[in-house]
Design an enzyme around this catalytic site. Structure first.
Site, mmCIF file in Angstrom:
data_model
loop_
_atom_site.group_PDB
_atom_site.id
_atom_site.type_symbol
_atom_site.label_atom_id
_atom_site.label_comp_id
_atom_site.label_asym_id
_atom_site.label_seq_id
_atom_site.Cartn_x
_atom_site.Cartn_y
_atom_site.Cartn_z
ATOM 1 N N GLN A 260 0.809 -1.209 0.000
ATOM 2 C CA GLN A 260 0.000 0.000 0.000
ATOM 3 C C GLN A 260 0.848 1.267 0.000
ATOM 4 O OE1 GLN A 260 -2.569 0.283 3.435
ATOM 5 N NE2 GLN A 260 -0.967 1.197 4.678
ATOM 6 N N TRP B 90 -1.069 10.779 -1.169
ATOM 7 C CA TRP B 90 -2.226 10.442 -2.008
ATOM 8 C C TRP B 90 -2.023 11.043 -3.396
ATOM 9 C CZ3 TRP B 90 -7.346 10.616 1.303
ATOM 10 C CH2 TRP B 90 -7.234 9.669 2.318
ATOM 11 N N ASP C 217 -9.733 2.140 -2.062
ATOM 12 C CA ASP C 217 -10.145 2.521 -0.714
ATOM 13 C C ASP C 217 -11.142 3.678 -0.737
ATOM 14 O OD1 ASP C 217 -10.184 2.458 2.028
ATOM 15 O OD2 ASP C 217 -8.134 3.158 2.304
ATOM 16 N N GLU D 281 -16.677 6.514 1.088
ATOM 17 C CA GLU D 281 -17.771 6.745 2.032
ATOM 18 C C GLU D 281 -17.868 8.192 2.513
ATOM 19 O OE1 GLU D 281 -14.052 5.777 4.196
ATOM 20 O OE2 GLU D 281 -15.177 4.685 2.674
ATOM 21 N N ASP E 34 -11.579 -1.050 8.845
ATOM 22 C CA ASP E 34 -10.556 -0.842 9.865
ATOM 23 C C ASP E 34 -10.984 -1.312 11.256
ATOM 24 O OD1 ASP E 34 -9.273 0.331 7.757
ATOM 25 O OD2 ASP E 34 -9.658 2.383 8.400
#
Length: 868
Positions: free
Chosen positions: A448, A464, A571, A574, A648
């Site tokens: 990751q 990011w 990922d 939400e 998580d």
């Protein structure tokens, strides 16, 4: 009046560690009335070719729907004498903090809780002339994406119409032919039922505008309110629009300020239309409700009020003291039992009833009453489907037939361990050498931190910016080639957010600036890129409704795959702010639930396009097929997502947010169509504060390995604080155990391949709650995380408590075979019994059906791999 208030809590530093329960619209109850002079005491109406609605006037009047193959068994029914349609006008308050949302109902201005039925009408396809004008039929479509083509509707269609009203309590009158109440406010309603297929019936409820006119005291006519509707219906058929295609109108756009604790109001503050619609129907006292997406605390939701809204699951979710600490540091960051990344407005009950909602508006399933269910929908309409079936597996198959099913996973992702690591090229090679020494079957390395890490106030975090950090991963392409030569794939990480890269010295691209220049970022009320707070830094979020976003992001994925990467974690998804401004112009509160589906679709479309255009390699070697996995989702996510993980969890033994919750999430999501799911081995979230320490123990890690050896994917994660946690590579004990259970996982690969194929064809989950196969066993209904099935052939009873070396195993009623303990060979033939079974570390309680081909093949491979 102000109908929407949004409060930002991102940057408050000291918060109430025990936040109050959000205010909510109370359970709305009222009476049902009708004219006894025009309504018969009993009547049956056809809906399509295979369903029927029965009206009974006894005890105040009720409706029930049944399948014509079982006419006496109701699949949906109202409560005699009680209103089944009601509505309210209330203020909505949303409190938002870093992906966590609290939606409150405040200042209820109006409730219309009583209902009249004026007519129940069957509409045939040939109906073109009905008696009078239907001048007050509303405009306003029930869902942006639910326009149904006429050929999907099977006539006849059933229409119920009448009025809902509030009552001036000082004027109440009961007459001989029924109950008449003089209202202060009333509104028309329309309820439609239409057959979608042989096992699904659609329903829609639509409200008119509230007004202060009293109900007529004269008996409503049996005919004479549908001429205008008929004319419209004829035009619709000719235009080949759906039943309510002509009803659609844009909802008001929300304007919002991005500063802390600002009032945000909808345009048109004097709007007085209903913004809550309720549908109430019957339930049995001992009826249990399963599903509602990926839920982490409970399997059965009877007695609870279940909100359906995508968001962060929270840290602790009620487990103490961590929830206290999380709430103190960040507003409501602890979450609660209902917070989840992937909810779904769908359920199956122990009485073999099932229903789901369409559309994306915020909804609540109120199951707090023993004899009824109330769905409260934000908006002025509600739409969904009622399913007819006889078994839980049948309902899952019917549900996923409608929403979609995942594709088959490629064999490489389910062949061995997916090794989650960070640290750079040399560290990965060192650990790879150790794994080879211990003969660990490996499918992939999931890296990751391929984009590089930066130091922030909360520790190490990723950059990011979705390109490889060649300083951290020097020789990136050579590493991929070397692993590929040993049939090991490389997987990476990305999400739909982009951080400004001004401070990163060795970047080649600045994706945030590129997206900003292309104008494909979510905007705030001022038309500027919405900088969304995320832990220690703010990010821009891709506007997935913009037509140029998908092609731009697919190019980023293409460059990653061109290097040889064959999978990635997709990922987030939400956290769309509810005061955002989107290219589509849609209401962001509704778009919020749709966003993770759009995110999944972009990734899935890329996978399918790459497969179809990648000349030669994929066709010659299917093992090159790409895979992505994600955590956020909504109702239709199983159609677009390939694989899910549970997000998580805490590195703990706790029930609401730890190893136990991982089992509940696995099983509840499986009921809801998420056929392929798994958790991080060992959990993710560690905490190291002076008075709050949650660090992954070696025992927890070993037990989680044993658990995940029986899920779809066997994948590790170092966690958010790797140095605090026991890791699979920590010592000889952890490496030996990891190798052992990677081989256990490999030993049932043959069966896993069958289950993956079955999931793709029928939507059935790999890991299953016992309710799915033994619905007639009442004891099974009360099980939560204690045990589960893999397919229907393997019974898994994991050890989920610290220091435990035995487990209670329940052998369900309804199974004809004895269960065989894989380590001792002992047979357990007594059904409906609970037995204490030894389960020391390395020997979890696993059973197979005696004399089954699947069971014996599994045992054969365990012996071949020197595990048994």
């Amino acid at each position: 009046m102000k109908t929407l208030k949004i409060t930002k809590k991102h940057h408050t530093h000291l918060n109430n560690p025990f936040p109050s329960t959000p205010k909510s619209l109370p359970f709305v109850q009222g009476t049902l009335s009708f004219n006894l002079q025009t309504f018969p005491s009993h009547q049956i109406f056809c809906i399509g070719n295979e369903f029927q609605l029965t009206w009974r006037s006894t005890n105040g009047g009720s409706l029930s729907i049944s399948h014509q193959s079982q006419p006496t068994r109701a699949i949906w029914s109202t409560i005699a004498g009680q209103a089944f349609v009601s509505a309210a006008l209330a203020q909505t308050e949303v409190e938002e903090s870093r992906g966590s949302f609290v939606i409150k109902d405040t200042n209820v201005h109006l409730v219309c809780n009583h209902q009249t039925i004026e007519e129940i009408r069957v509409i045939n396809q040939s109906d073109h002339s009905l008696d009078s004008e239907f001048h007050d039929f509303p405009c306003g479509y029930v869902g942006l994406d639910q326009k149904t083509e006429p050929n999907n509707t099977q006539f006849p269609v059933l229409l119920i119409t009448g009025r809902i009203f509030s009552v001036n309590r000082k004027k109440n009158k009961i007459q001989d032919f029924g109950i008449e109440k003089v209202p202060s406010i009333s509104a028309r309603y329309w309820v439609f039922f239409d057959q979608k297929n042989s096992h699904q019936i659609g329903f829609q409820v639509k409200l008119g505008k509230p007004n202060s006119e009293s109900l007529s005291r004269s008996p409503p006519r049996a005919h004479g309110t549908y001429q205008g509707f008929s004319r419209r219906l004829g035009r619709l058929r000719r235009r080949q629009l759906g039943w309510f295609g002509y009803l659609w109108k844009r909802r008001p756009i929300v304007t919002a300020a991005s500063t802390n604790e600002e009032y945000v109001t909808m345009k048109g503050e004097e709007n007085s239309d209903f913004n809550r619609v309720c549908l109430t129907y019957s339930s049995e006292t001992n009826e249990r409700f399963y599903g509602f997406g990926e839920q982490f605390s409970h399997m059965d939701f009877k007695g609870k009020r279940v909100p359906i809204f995508v968001q962060e699951q929270g840290i602790g979710r009620g487990d103490q003291p961590i929830t206290f600490a999380a709430n103190l540091v960040s507003y409501r960051a602890g979450g609660d039992w209902s917070t989840t990344y992937a909810p779904s407005p769908f359920y199956i009950t122990s009485k073999m009833k099932s229903l789901y909602l369409e559309g994306y508006n915020y909804s609540v399933f109120d199951l707090t009453r023993h004899d009824r269910v109330q769905i409260q929908m934000h908006g002025d309409s509600i739409q969904g489907r009622i399913l007819h079936g006889n078994l839980p597996l049948e309902f899952i198959e019917l549900f996923t037939e409608a929403i979609g099913r995942p594709p088959e996973l490629p064999e490489w992702i389910i062949s061995g361990a997916v090794v989650g690591m960070q640290g750079g090229t040399e560290f990965v090679r060192d650990v790879w050498d150790k794994l080879q020494t211990y003969d660990v079957p490996i499918s992939a390395f999931w890296l990751q931190d391929w984009v590089g890490q930066r130091k922030t106030i909360i520790g190490s975090q990723l950059w990011w910016n979705w390109e490889v950090d060649t300083s951290r991963y020097s020789g990136w392409q050579q590493l991929i080639r070397d692993l590929s030569a040993r049939h090991i794939k490389v997987m990476t990480y990305c999400n739909p957010c982009l951080a400004p890269m001004d401070e990163k010295p060795d970047r080649r691209r600045n994706l945030y600036e590129e997206a900003k220049e292309l104008d494909i970022l979510v905007k705030d009320m001022k038309g500027e890129p919405y900088m969304v707070p995320n832990t220690a830094f703010d990010v821009g979020m891709l506007d997935l409704t913009h037509p140029n976003t998908a092609s731009w992001f697919k190019q980023i994925l293409q460059e990653m795959v061109d290097d040889g990467v064959r999978g990635w974690m997709a990922d987030f998804g939400e956290g769309l702010p509810v005061d955002a401004s989107l290219y589509s112009g849609e209401d962001p509160i509704s778009a919020h639930n749709r966003y993770p589906e759009l995110w999944a679709k972009i990734n899935r479309d890329f996978v399918e396009e790459w497969k179809s255009t990648h000349v030669g390699k994929v066709r010659e070697d299917p093992e090159n097929t790409l895979v992505f996995f994600m955590r956020a989702g909504f109702r239709n996510s199983p159609k677009w997502g390939m694989l899910f993980w549970e997000g998580d969890q805490m590195v703990s033994w706790q029930a609401h947010d730890g190893i136990k919750s991982a089992v509940v999430g696995l099983l509840s999501s499986g009921i809801s169509g998420y056929a392929f799911n798994h958790s991080d081995i060992g959990g993710y979230c560690a905490v190291k504060l002076p008075f709050f320490k949650y660090q992954r123990s070696e025992e927890l890690l070993l037990r989680w390995m044993e658990l995940n050896a029986f899920t779809t994917v066997f994948r590790t994660h170092e966690g958010n604080k790797p140095s605090c946690n026991s890791q699979f590579y920590s010592n000889h004990t952890t490496l030996t155990h990891f190798a052992r259970f990677a081989k256990v996982y490999k030993a049932w690969k043959f069966y896993r391949i069958q289950l993956v194929k079955e999931a793709s064809q029928k939507g059935l989950p790999v890991c299953r709650h016992l309710f799915l196969h033994y619905p007639g066993d009442d004891h099974v209904h009360s099980l939560s995380y204690e045990q589960f099935l893999v397919g229907e052939e393997i019974l898994v009873v994991p050890v989920l408590g610290r220091g435990k070396n035995n487990v209670k195993v329940y052998f369900p009623i309804g199974e004809t075979c004895a269960w065989k303990h894989i380590w001792t060979g002992k047979l357990y033939a007594k059904k409906g019994s609970e037995v204490l079974v030894e389960a020391p570390i390395g020997y979890p309680a696993i059973f197979v059906k005696a004399n089954s081909t699947i069971g014996e093949t599994f045992l054969k491979y365990l012996r071949e791999y020197n595990v048994l």
